[in-house]
Design an enzyme around this catalytic site. Structure first.
Site, short mmCIF file in Angstrom:
data_model
loop_
_atom_site.label_atom_id
_atom_site.label_comp_id
_atom_site.label_asym_id
_atom_site.label_seq_id
_atom_site.Cartn_x
_atom_site.Cartn_y
_atom_site.Cartn_z
N ASP A 86 1.09 -1.31 -0.14
CA ASP A 86 0.19 -0.05 -0.09
C ASP A 86 0.99 1.30 0.21
OD1 ASP A 86 -1.93 1.68 0.74
OD2 ASP A 86 -2.13 1.26 1.86
N ASP A 108 2.71 5.15 -5.16
CA ASP A 108 2.14 6.10 -4.95
C ASP A 108 2.73 7.65 -4.95
OD1 ASP A 108 0.74 8.37 -4.30
OD2 ASP A 108 1.13 7.70 -2.53
N GLU A 138 -1.70 6.31 -8.73
CA GLU A 138 -2.91 7.08 -8.55
C GLU A 138 -2.47 8.25 -9.10
OE1 GLU A 138 -3.22 7.43 -3.23
OE2 GLU A 138 -3.91 9.75 -3.89
N SER A 219 -12.65 4.22 4.90
CA SER A 219 -13.62 3.60 6.27
C SER A 219 -14.42 4.45 6.92
CB SER A 219 -12.41 3.40 7.96
OG SER A 219 -11.46 2.55 6.97
P1 13P Z 1 -8.89 4.80 6.23
O1 13P Z 1 -7.87 5.18 6.59
O2 13P Z 1 -10.49 5.33 5.64
O3 13P Z 1 -8.78 3.35 5.95
O4 13P Z 1 -7.91 4.43 4.68
C1 13P Z 1 -6.97 3.49 4.43
C2 13P Z 1 -6.48 3.64 3.18
O5 13P Z 1 -6.92 4.24 1.90
C3 13P Z 1 -5.16 2.93 2.58
O6 13P Z 1 -4.68 2.98 2.28
O1 G3H Z 2 -2.86 4.81 3.87
C1 G3H Z 2 -2.12 4.40 4.96
C2 G3H Z 2 -2.79 3.18 5.83
O2 G3H Z 2 -3.59 3.71 6.70
C3 G3H Z 2 -1.89 3.13 6.44
O3 G3H Z 2 -1.21 3.91 7.44
O4 G3H Z 2 1.58 4.21 7.05
O5 G3H Z 2 0.08 4.33 9.24
O6 G3H Z 2 1.14 1.95 7.75
P1 G3H Z 2 0.68 3.08 7.92
ZN ZN Z 3 -4.64 4.66 1.07
#
Ligand code: 13P
Ligand code: G3H
Ligand code: ZN
Length: 309
Positions: A86, A108, A138, A219
């Site tokens: 991610d 990203d 993105e 979320s």
């Molecule tokens: P939320 O913070 O809304 O759960 O989004 C998570 C997200 O987009 C991770 O890439």
């Molecule tokens: O998009 C972001 C996610 O919520 C991940 O967050 O870098 O704190 O693990 P993090």
């Molecule tokens: Zn995200």
């Protein structure tokens, strides 16, 4: 590099989801318990999922532990799943994940210009293609703008439909994350749930056709979950998320992957806090982790049910 019969490229899941007019839940994990919660929810509802790890989650767990945990999850899973990076910030982290067995990565570079974003994304696509790994990129800006975005500034932050098509053509990506009014974390709106720009989503979809679109910051930040966490000592204020109605509307209009981290974090946190408070004399860490895992599983199930209807 790890491989498993249940581990598939995200592309396969997303293409199928589009056909079935549903979306795949992509859930962030940061330890064994969150992986177990997500996979057991997926098993229960018989729905494929994407397990995703941010770079900070990878740092926290260590790549070896992470891969071992996901490998065990594949073994326990009765559904197929993808392991996804991610918000990969550069080619190096994407390569590291591909070389370690991830079946999908996100590069990203959305903070750069269109041209630089496309160029850096293409580099990752070229490498990932050699291993059959999917790539998400993105276009647009998500974070922290939701309440500032009035009609005039939407064009500056949100994804432009025409640019989305050019970007997909130039890069050969498998999916595209778009900005239509969501943001990360529990504070998505200052005065209430933010409204998504569904008209823009429709325009983007018209342009990109069968390219799966991704909704980050999706979320729901359910008020009852926030209240419960606060009741047990958390201090989460001004928390608003995306309504289930908006999620369903976005799926109807081409969103095929829905990213969720915050909802699981709140449920897990709430479980730990409740269990610690109710069992002050217990020194068994498994007690509160197991309770947190159960709540994380329940919230994942709730999300998954929204994504298939
Ligand atoms: P939320 O913070 O809304 O759960 O989004 C998570 C997200 O987009 C991770 O890439
Ligand atoms: O998009 C972001 C996610 O919520 C991940 O967050 O870098 O704190 O693990 P993090
Ligand atoms: Zn995200």
């Amino acid at each position: 590099m790890f491989a498993h019969k249940n581990l598939v490229p995200a592309r396969e899941l997303l293409v199928q989801a589009l056909k079935e007019k549903k979306a795949i839940g992509a859930f962030n994990f940061s330890n064994m318990e969150t992986v177990q919660a997500i996979v057991s929810a997926a098993n229960e509802i018989n729905s494929p999922i994407i397990l995703q790890a941010s770079e900070s989650a990878i740092k926290y767990m260590g790549m070896e532990y992470l891969v071992a945990i996901v490998s065990a999850a594949c073994e326990k899973s009765s559904v197929v799943l993808a392991l996804h990076l991610d918000h990969g910030k550069d080619f190096e982290i994407c390569k590291k994940c591909i070389d370690s067995g991830f079946s999908s990565v996100m590069i990203d570079k959305s903070s750069l210009s269109f041209e630089e974003n496309a160029e850096k994304t293409k580099e990752v696509v070229d490498y990932a293609k050699r291993f059959g790994v999917s790539v998400e990129a993105e276009l647009g800006t998500l974070a922290g703008v939701e309440d500032e975005v009035n009609v005039n500034s939407k064009d500056a932050f949100y994804t432009a439909p025409g640019a989305a098509l050019n970007f997909a053509d130039l890069t050969g990506i498998d999916s595209l994350a778009i900005a239509i009014g969501t943001s990360h974390g529990p504070n998505k709106g200052k005065r209430g749930n933010p409204k998504l720009d569904i008209e823009r989503l429709k325009e983007i979809k018209k342009k990109v056709g069968e390219l799966p679109l991704v909704l980050h910051g999706a979320s729901s930040v359910y008020s009852e979950e926030v209240e419960k966490a606060n009741e047990y000592g958390a201090d989460i204020q001004n928390a608003f998320g995306i309504t289930d109605e908006d999620i369903k509307e976005s799926i109807k209009n081409g969103i095929a992957k829905i990213n969720v981290d915050t909802d699981i974090r709140i449920a897990f946190l709430s479980g730990i806090r409740q269990s610690l408070m109710e069992n002050p004399s217990s020194i068994d860490i498994r007690k509160y982790l197991a309770f947190a895992r159960e709540l994380a599983k329940n919230i994942t199930l709730r999300k998954l049910k929204t994504f298939v209807k």
